[in-house]
Design a protein around this motif. Structure first.
Motif, PDB file in Angstrom:
ATOM      1  N   PHE A  55     -81.474  -5.811  -9.204  1.00  0.00           N
ATOM      2  CA  PHE A  55     -81.706  -7.131  -8.619  1.00  0.00           C
ATOM      3  C   PHE A  55     -83.045  -7.213  -7.892  1.00  0.00           C
ATOM      4  O   PHE A  55     -83.523  -8.302  -7.614  1.00  0.00           O
ATOM      5  N   GLY A  56     -83.613  -6.093  -7.521  1.00  0.00           N
ATOM      6  CA  GLY A  56     -84.936  -6.078  -6.915  1.00  0.00           C
ATOM      7  C   GLY A  56     -84.966  -5.839  -5.418  1.00  0.00           C
ATOM      8  O   GLY A  56     -85.890  -5.231  -4.913  1.00  0.00           O
ATOM      9  N   SER A  60     -80.994  -9.992  -2.759  1.00  0.00           N
ATOM     10  CA  SER A  60     -80.643 -10.472  -4.105  1.00  0.00           C
ATOM     11  C   SER A  60     -79.400  -9.748  -4.621  1.00  0.00           C
ATOM     12  O   SER A  60     -78.529 -10.370  -5.243  1.00  0.00           O
ATOM     13  N   ALA A  61     -79.323  -8.453  -4.379  1.00  0.00           N
ATOM     14  CA  ALA A  61     -78.149  -7.682  -4.802  1.00  0.00           C
ATOM     15  C   ALA A  61     -76.908  -8.161  -4.064  1.00  0.00           C
ATOM     16  O   ALA A  61     -75.830  -8.290  -4.650  1.00  0.00           O
ATOM     17  N   GLU A  63     -76.312 -11.134  -2.907  1.00  0.00           N
ATOM     18  CA  GLU A  63     -75.901 -12.417  -3.491  1.00  0.00           C
ATOM     19  C   GLU A  63     -75.309 -12.219  -4.885  1.00  0.00           C
ATOM     20  O   GLU A  63     -74.281 -12.802  -5.220  1.00  0.00           O
ATOM     21  N   GLY A  64     -75.945 -11.363  -5.694  1.00  0.00           N
ATOM     22  CA  GLY A  64     -75.485 -11.133  -7.058  1.00  0.00           C
ATOM     23  C   GLY A  64     -74.129 -10.440  -7.115  1.00  0.00           C
ATOM     24  O   GLY A  64     -73.326 -10.704  -8.011  1.00  0.00           O
ATOM     25  N   LEU A  65     -73.884  -9.559  -6.163  1.00  0.00           N
ATOM     26  CA  LEU A  65     -72.618  -8.829  -6.123  1.00  0.00           C
ATOM     27  C   LEU A  65     -71.565  -9.536  -5.279  1.00  0.00           C
ATOM     28  O   LEU A  65     -70.422  -9.100  -5.229  1.00  0.00           O
ATOM     29  N   ASP A  66     -71.980 -10.588  -4.579  1.00  0.00           N
ATOM     30  CA  ASP A  66     -71.093 -11.282  -3.645  1.00  0.00           C
ATOM     31  C   ASP A  66     -70.526 -10.282  -2.634  1.00  0.00           C
ATOM     32  O   ASP A  66     -69.321 -10.203  -2.394  1.00  0.00           O
ATOM     33  N   MET A  67     -71.460  -9.511  -2.060  1.00  0.00           N
ATOM     34  CA  MET A  67     -71.108  -8.467  -1.103  1.00  0.00           C
ATOM     35  C   MET A  67     -72.001  -8.643   0.127  1.00  0.00           C
ATOM     36  O   MET A  67     -73.210  -8.835  -0.012  1.00  0.00           O
TER      37      MET A  67
END
Length: 96
Positions: A55-56, A60-61, A63-67
């Protein structure tokens, strides 16, 4: 009722031994479960580390992982600790 009458027929020493046997069995079960949880956490930490790379960045990670970022950082710390531990083991093996 049969268990109670069975217990009454056992000597004090036998009852204590049976109680200790059950306690040791429970401790063994908990130890095995803890080992499984630890292994799963390490696998998750490695996956989270990879997700941050993909994710960079952490946000971002997250948000992308919903964690939550805090959870993400905890797993990143675990992965770092595990890598350090693995490095120390490798160094010790090279030294011997």
């Amino acid at each position: 009722m049969s268990v109670q009458s069975f217990d009454k027929n056992l000597s004090r020493k036998q009852r204590l031994q049976e109680k200790q046997r059950r306690q040791l069995a429970v401790v063994d079960t908990v130890d095995k479960a803890e080992a499984k949880v630890r292994k799963a956490e390490i696998e998750l930490a490695v996956a989270v580390t990879e997700a941050v790379q993909v994710f960079g960045d952490e946000q971002s990670a997250s948000e992308g992982l919903d964690m939550p970022v805090e959870a993400l950082r905890r797993f990143l710390g675990m992965a770092q600790d595990e890598a350090s531990r693995a490095g120390n083991v490798a160094e010790a093996a090279d030294a011997s």
